[in-house]
Design an enzyme around this catalytic site. Structure first.
Site, PDB file in Angstrom:
ATOM      1  N   HIS A   1       9.791 -24.144   8.224  1.00  0.00           N
ATOM      2  CA  HIS A   1       8.859 -24.916   9.049  1.00  0.00           C
ATOM      3  C   HIS A   1       7.389 -24.703   8.682  1.00  0.00           C
ATOM      4  O   HIS A   1       6.574 -25.599   8.900  1.00  0.00           O
ATOM      5  CB  HIS A   1       9.051 -24.571  10.526  1.00  0.00           C
TER       6      HIS A   1
ATOM      7  N   GLY B   1      -1.670  -5.972   8.345  1.00  0.00           N
ATOM      8  CA  GLY B   1      -2.874  -5.973   7.513  1.00  0.00           C
ATOM      9  C   GLY B   1      -2.688  -6.819   6.267  1.00  0.00           C
ATOM     10  O   GLY B   1      -3.613  -7.555   5.847  1.00  0.00           O
ATOM     11  N   MET B   2      -1.510  -6.741   5.704  1.00  0.00           N
ATOM     12  CA  MET B   2      -1.215  -7.560   4.521  1.00  0.00           C
ATOM     13  C   MET B   2      -1.270  -9.048   4.869  1.00  0.00           C
ATOM     14  O   MET B   2      -1.831  -9.856   4.116  1.00  0.00           O
ATOM     15  CB  MET B   2       0.162  -7.202   3.968  1.00  0.00           C
TER      16      MET B   2
ATOM     17  N   ASP C   1       0.868  -1.177   0.000  1.00  0.00           N
ATOM     18  CA  ASP C   1       0.000   0.000   0.000  1.00  0.00           C
ATOM     19  C   ASP C   1       0.908   1.231   0.000  1.00  0.00           C
ATOM     20  O   ASP C   1       2.136   1.120  -0.188  1.00  0.00           O
ATOM     21  CB  ASP C   1      -0.996  -0.052   1.175  1.00  0.00           C
ATOM     22  N   HIS C   2       0.294   2.396   0.226  1.00  0.00           N
ATOM     23  CA  HIS C   2       1.088   3.639   0.227  1.00  0.00           C
ATOM     24  C   HIS C   2       2.166   3.628   1.314  1.00  0.00           C
ATOM     25  O   HIS C   2       3.263   4.135   1.107  1.00  0.00           O
ATOM     26  CB  HIS C   2       0.154   4.839   0.423  1.00  0.00           C
TER      27      HIS C   2
ATOM     28  N   CYS D   1       3.258  -3.274   4.016  1.00  0.00           N
ATOM     29  CA  CYS D   1       2.409  -2.155   4.414  1.00  0.00           C
ATOM     30  C   CYS D   1       3.110  -1.456   5.575  1.00  0.00           C
ATOM     31  O   CYS D   1       4.322  -1.619   5.739  1.00  0.00           O
ATOM     32  CB  CYS D   1       0.983  -2.605   4.742  1.00  0.00           C
ATOM     33  N   GLY D   2       2.380  -0.684   6.357  1.00  0.00           N
ATOM     34  CA  GLY D   2       3.035   0.022   7.449  1.00  0.00           C
ATOM     35  C   GLY D   2       3.640  -0.937   8.466  1.00  0.00           C
ATOM     36  O   GLY D   2       4.782  -0.786   8.889  1.00  0.00           O
ATOM     37  N   THR D   3       2.855  -1.925   8.852  1.00  0.00           N
ATOM     38  CA  THR D   3       3.303  -2.898   9.859  1.00  0.00           C
ATOM     39  C   THR D   3       3.518  -4.300   9.317  1.00  0.00           C
ATOM     40  O   THR D   3       4.117  -5.130  10.004  1.00  0.00           O
ATOM     41  CB  THR D   3       2.246  -3.015  10.971  1.00  0.00           C
ATOM     42  N   GLY D   4       2.967  -4.590   8.168  1.00  0.00           N
ATOM     43  CA  GLY D   4       2.947  -5.963   7.630  1.00  0.00           C
ATOM     44  C   GLY D   4       1.728  -6.736   8.089  1.00  0.00           C
ATOM     45  O   GLY D   4       1.363  -7.743   7.492  1.00  0.00           O
TER      46      GLY D   4
ATOM     47  N   ARG E   1       7.769 -33.781   9.597  1.00  0.00           N
ATOM     48  CA  ARG E   1       6.798 -33.427  10.640  1.00  0.00           C
ATOM     49  C   ARG E   1       6.195 -32.046  10.385  1.00  0.00           C
ATOM     50  O   ARG E   1       5.046 -31.781  10.768  1.00  0.00           O
ATOM     51  CB  ARG E   1       7.445 -33.490  12.025  1.00  0.00           C
ATOM     52  N   HIS E   2       6.955 -31.186   9.722  1.00  0.00           N
ATOM     53  CA  HIS E   2       6.435 -29.850   9.439  1.00  0.00           C
ATOM     54  C   HIS E   2       5.334 -29.909   8.382  1.00  0.00           C
ATOM     55  O   HIS E   2       4.371 -29.148   8.436  1.00  0.00           O
ATOM     56  CB  HIS E   2       7.567 -28.930   9.005  1.00  0.00           C
TER      57      HIS E   2
HETATM   58  C1  RB5 Z   1      -1.809   2.491   6.719  1.00  0.00           C
HETATM   59  O1  RB5 Z   1      -1.874   3.650   7.455  1.00  0.00           O
HETATM   60  C2  RB5 Z   1      -1.577   1.301   7.619  1.00  0.00           C
HETATM   61  O2  RB5 Z   1      -2.659   1.098   8.457  1.00  0.00           O
HETATM   62  C3  RB5 Z   1      -1.288   0.038   6.811  1.00  0.00           C
HETATM   63  O3  RB5 Z   1      -0.206   0.270   5.978  1.00  0.00           O
HETATM   64  C4  RB5 Z   1      -0.931  -1.206   7.597  1.00  0.00           C
HETATM   65  O4  RB5 Z   1       0.061  -0.943   8.542  1.00  0.00           O
HETATM   66  C5  RB5 Z   1      -2.052  -1.965   8.142  1.00  0.00           C
HETATM   67  O5  RB5 Z   1      -1.893  -3.072   8.659  1.00  0.00           O
END
Ligand code: RB5
Length: 147
Positions: A98, A70-71, A8-9, A65-68, A132-133
């Site tokens: 694994h 949401g993706m 995303d952005h 994404c910002g944190t990974g 096993r994995h």
């Molecule tokens: C966007 O602001 C942010 O919420 C998105 O990139 C992501 O971190 C969501 O999980």
């Protein structure tokens, strides 16, 4: 390998850093998602790359994404996909070795580009260990244990 890459952005800068590294390593990269700062919804950005993965157009998929988070949540709702959010190379390697996670998720607001590249390379270099994995992954994909 053929690899789909999207963001995303909030993940667009790291996406392009990873694209450059993947290309340097000789991989064939398909880039999707945001290319500017316009605020967009991460599921919309993830889906073209995930469709490429589940249709076997690519072998691996990288989402930023910002944190990974949401993706990864989006990816793990797509049947057949296993996605892992990582912020260190050991976890990245183990996610493939694994858990056979063919989708790697990274947070641009969490890791610097150096660590992100190390995570990417550890994951690319890893092989699923099977055994096993494989049994555990099979149970996971069936939605639980044998009781
Ligand atoms: C966007 O602001 C942010 O919420 C998105 O990139 C992501 O971190 C969501 O999980």
């Amino acid at each position: 390998m053929k690899i789909a890459l999207s963001s995303d952005h909030a993940g667009r800068h790291l996406k392009m850093v990873l694209a450059e590294r993947l290309t340097e390593l000789g991989h064939e990269v398909s880039i999707f998602g945001a290319m500017d700062a316009t605020s967009v919804d991460y599921p919309d950005c993830a889906m073209p790359a995930l469709v490429a993965l589940v249709s076997d157009e690519v072998e691996r998929c990288v989402l930023v994404c910002g944190t990974g988070q949401g993706m990864a949540m989006t990816a793990n709702r797509v049947p057949g996909v296993r996605a892992a959010v990582v912020a260190d190379p050991f976890s990245a390697r183990m996610a493939l070795a694994h858990n056979d996670a063919r989708c790697l998720c990274l947070g641009e607001r969490v890791v610097g580009s150096g660590v992100a590249i190390e995570c990417l390379e550890a994951w690319l270099d890893a092989s699923f260990e099977g055994g096993r994995h494989a049994r555990r992954v099979q149970k996971m994909m069936q939605g639980g244990s044998e009781g």
